[in-house]
Design an enzyme around this catalytic site. Structure first.
Site, PDB file in Angstrom:
ATOM      1  N   GLU A 166      -1.879  -1.646  -7.012  1.00 41.29           N
ATOM      2  CA  GLU A 166      -3.310  -1.422  -6.835  1.00 41.29           C
ATOM      3  C   GLU A 166      -3.607  -0.512  -5.642  1.00 41.29           C
ATOM      4  OE1 GLU A 166      -7.069  -4.283  -5.841  1.00 41.29           O
ATOM      5  OE2 GLU A 166      -5.444  -5.101  -7.034  1.00 41.29           O
ATOM      6  N   ASP A 167      -2.842  -0.699  -4.554  1.00 42.99           N
ATOM      7  CA  ASP A 167      -3.168  -0.019  -3.292  1.00 42.99           C
ATOM      8  C   ASP A 167      -2.222   1.119  -2.917  1.00 42.99           C
ATOM      9  OD1 ASP A 167      -5.223  -1.801  -3.087  1.00 42.99           O
ATOM     10  OD2 ASP A 167      -4.201  -3.157  -1.716  1.00 42.99           O
TER      11      ASP A 167
END
Length: 735
Positions: A97-98
């Protein structure tokens, strides 16, 4: 990372990003070494270093290096003794996600299972949504469906949410409130549903303190002030219990506990009490060796203090849906103070604290754990069923929220099977809990042997029998009182499918009628013409066009003209000598959802009628002189010629009449008798006092057709006191 770098060899171990994080991980490592094999510990350590590298240069709002968060989540997961795959996923849960790490790379380095877990935990950031609520709903749907295939997804997610809640102080107040509210609505109930009691309580407390910080502080101060005043009472009760149980031959551990702030706050809100009126802020837990010891301890306690009637619950004989088992009783202690006591075995205590995580923590009580796993499995399967019957993600989330209920009622089938349902459930919910087909075919019910309405609220201990009929279908009105997510989802699913099927059939008839002035019928439109039409409008199938026509989303005249133009462009169009006259569509009046009789004028067979297409609602049939139709005179494209189907069966239609009578004793009874003698049913009646000497009676009747109504009105006119009678028009006046 470039795509070409995926799969390139990298060192498995690298230098930790800081000595502080190294210390945190060493504590985690010491914890997992107590139950994991050395090679699994090595894999977890490799995942830690991979996560530290991926998150290098990223920081939390608090200023800590970001990797401190995955390590904390993994530590919480280790408390449940989850396996190496889950620990790896916990350490890597934010990398997709990051950071630029892909699922393919995670699969190659740490295996398919861990990569799937991380994928289930990752948000759907790459998809654009219309609103924050829709994005959140879609994320929850993805997470819950991943949970249905692997329970470790939600356990890691709950650990992630717990650590985020513990470190929420650094967020903006508005964001803290939003996250706290989301936790109260979704994550805390899921923890409760999975039997993770300690986690459930902590999430509630943290959410309460962040959503209502001032209320939390005031209540906390009040608890501290009351603690000293009630300490003497609590000490006396504990000493008395510890002295009495050995006299009955019971070896037990007695634990005193203070009730949680959020539980006290909710009790104050729901029962509208002040803090001074909430007396039972303390409770006790008695842990014994076996199940017989639980009931023996209950007898011992009831011999000491009087029980409060209606406050005893046996969750051992009938466990909660999340597997929780205990005996609950409330006693009148010294000075009239109510004291709540929970009695359970050591195994029940493990499950009460850890729920489904007991599967990893405690292996000795295989029978209890198997039952718990079956209950959890059936709930997870119900999520998949909800997903298949729910349309949008927001609808799915609504149904899941409904099922994450805090309270339950227990009811019985005629064969003695126990069903656990949320408070406020009705026989409709029970019918769908038995089986989807039973719910869809439900027509009536018996509660404790008596015929009762389907909207009746079920109570603990009710015996419910569902009466079904072969040709029955769900009623849209059920949605106003169906409580469970499964019932609501199945009713909506049936209504959507029924509307779709009826709309397609109606759309075909409307288009066939609209094609006749062009000298065509549906059967004469070539495949090539259809393909051209569908391609130009970006539609995949003819059925979509028919459904849109039936629901009023497209106008038949326009679609017919475009199809005729497409047909003209194709070779081999059949020669037409002259256009066929446009015939009216015949209706029976009982088609269902796609064809509706207007409530403003209540048309009945024999009335001259006209149809209007209402966007999203299908064909609405009015009488020719209905005032509502007069407003649409200029929009000819939405009119449809309709006529009644010749002949009819025993179908009944609602119609309104207004009867003006002289005031006299028994006049209502005489008018009602005249109506009944003509084999007519009265749906409703209300009276208006017009003048001193006259009364207006407004009836809603059920008649077969216009001739039947005429006979009824003639019979009413023969009543001596009747001055005037007329059928109620669309504007409310009598004709």
């Amino acid at each position: 990372m470039e795509a070409s770098d995926i799969g390139a060899p990298r060192p498995v171990f690298s230098t930790p990003v800081s000595s502080v994080l190294s210390l945190d991980f060493q504590q985690l490592k010491a914890k997992i070494q107590t139950y994991l094999r050395p090679e699994d510990v090595g894999r977890v350590e490799a995942a830690y270093h991979f996560s530290a590298d991926a998150h290098a240069g990223q920081f939390r709002v608090s200023g800590e290096p970001y990797v401190s968060h995955p390590v904390a989540v993994a530590s919480l997961v280790a408390d449940w003794h989850l396996d190496a795959q889950a620990l790896i996923a916990a350490l890597l849960h934010d990398v997709m996600e990051d950071t630029h790490i892909s699922k393919a790379e995670l699969t190659e380095r740490f295996g398919k299972v861990s990569a799937e877990l991380v994928d289930g935990l990752s948000k759907l950031d790459k998809i654009e949504f219309r609103s924050h609520e829709e994005a959140q709903a879609e994320n929850f749907r993805k997470m819950l469906l991943a949970m249905a295939s692997d329970l470790r997804v939600i356990l890691i997610k709950l650990a992630d949410r717990l650590h985020n809640m513990r470190t929420l102080d650094h967020m903006r107040p508005a964001k803290r409130r939003r996250i706290a509210n989301e936790t109260l609505e979704i994550y805390a109930p899921i923890a409760n549903r999975l039997g993770l009691n300690d986690l459930f309580r902590e999430l509630q407390e943290l959410s309460f303190s962040n959503k209502y910080p001032l209320r939390y502080q005031v209540l906390a101060r009040a608890i501290r002030a009351a603690r000293g005043n009630r300490r003497e009472v609590v000490g006396k009760v504990r000493e008395a219990i510890e002295a009495r149980l050995p006299q009955w031959g019971i070896a037990a551990e007695v634990q005193g506990r203070e009730k949680h702030l959020y539980g006290i706050y909710r009790k104050m809100v729901e029962k509208r009490l002040s803090f001074s009126q909430v007396l039972d802020i303390y409770g006790f837990r008695v842990i014994v060796r076996d199940v017989p010891g639980c009931y023996l301890a209950l007898g011992a306690l009831h011999s000491m203090y009087k029980p409060v009637p209606g406050k005893f619950k046996d969750y051992i004989a009938i466990p909660k849906a999340n597997g929780y088992q205990s005996l609950h009783t409330t006693l009148i202690g010294p000075f009239g103070t109510p004291v709540e006591v929970q009695i359970r075995t050591r195994e029940m205590h493990h499950i009460a604290d850890s729920g489904v995580a007991s599967h990893w923590l405690y292996k000795e009580d295989e029978k209890t754990l198997t039952e718990l796993q079956q209950k959890t499995h059936s709930w997870l399967q119900s999520l998949l069923e909800l997903q298949s019957t729910s349309g949008e993600a927001t609808e799915f989330l609504e149904h899941v929220k409904i099922d994450l209920f805090p309270g339950e009622v227990y009811v019985f089938s005629p064969k003695g099977t126990i069903f656990s349902l949320p408070k406020g459930s009705t026989p409709v919910d029970f019918a769908y809990a038995v089986h989807t087909d039973v719910g869809n075919r439900c027509v009536a019910c018996r509660i404790n042997g008596d015929l009762m309405p389907l909207r009746s609220e079920l109570k603990n201990g009710d015996q419910v029998e569902i009466i079904t009929a072969t040709h029955a279908n769900p009623n849209p009105a059920w949605l106003s009182y169906a409580r469970t997510g499964k019932a609501r989802a199945q009713i909506r699913h049936f209504m959507k499918n029924a509307q779709q099927d009826e709309s397609v059939a109606l759309g075909e008839r409307l288009l066939n009628q609209a094609l006749r002035p062009h000298g065509l019928t549906l059967g004469q439109i070539s495949t090539f013409a259809w393909d051209r039409f569908l391609r130009d409008r970006g539609v995949r199938h003819k059925k979509e066009v028919f459904a849109d026509l039936g629901l009023g989303k497209r106008l038949p005249a326009i679609v017919a003209r475009r199809l005729a133009q497409a047909q003209d462009m194709e070779s081999g169009r059949p020669d037409v000598v002259k256009p066929k006259p446009a015939g009216a569509i015949t209706i029976r009046g009982s088609e269902g959802i796609a064809v509706q009789l207007a409530r403003c004028c209540h048309p009945i067979p024999g009335d001259p009628i006209i149809g209007t297409l209402r966007k999203g609602q299908g064909l609405e049939v009015h009488t020719h002189d209905c005032p509502s139709v007069a407003k649409l005179r200029g929009d000819r494209g939405r009119w449809v010629d309709v006529e009644w189907e010749p002949g009819h069966d025993d179908r009944l239609f609602d119609v309104g009449i207004r009867v003006l009578t002289r005031n006299a004793r028994g006049v209502l009874a005489r008018v009602a008798s005249a109506i009944a003698e003509e084999d007519c049913n009265i749906q409703s009646v209300h009276m208006d006092n017009e003048q001193g000497a006259y009364t207006a009676l407004n009836f809603t009747l059920q008649v077969r057709d216009r001739m039947h109504l005429a006979r009824v009105m003639r019979a009413v006119r023969r009543v001596q006191e009747v001055v005037r009678i007329g059928r109620v028009k669309g504007d409310g006046r009598a004709a």
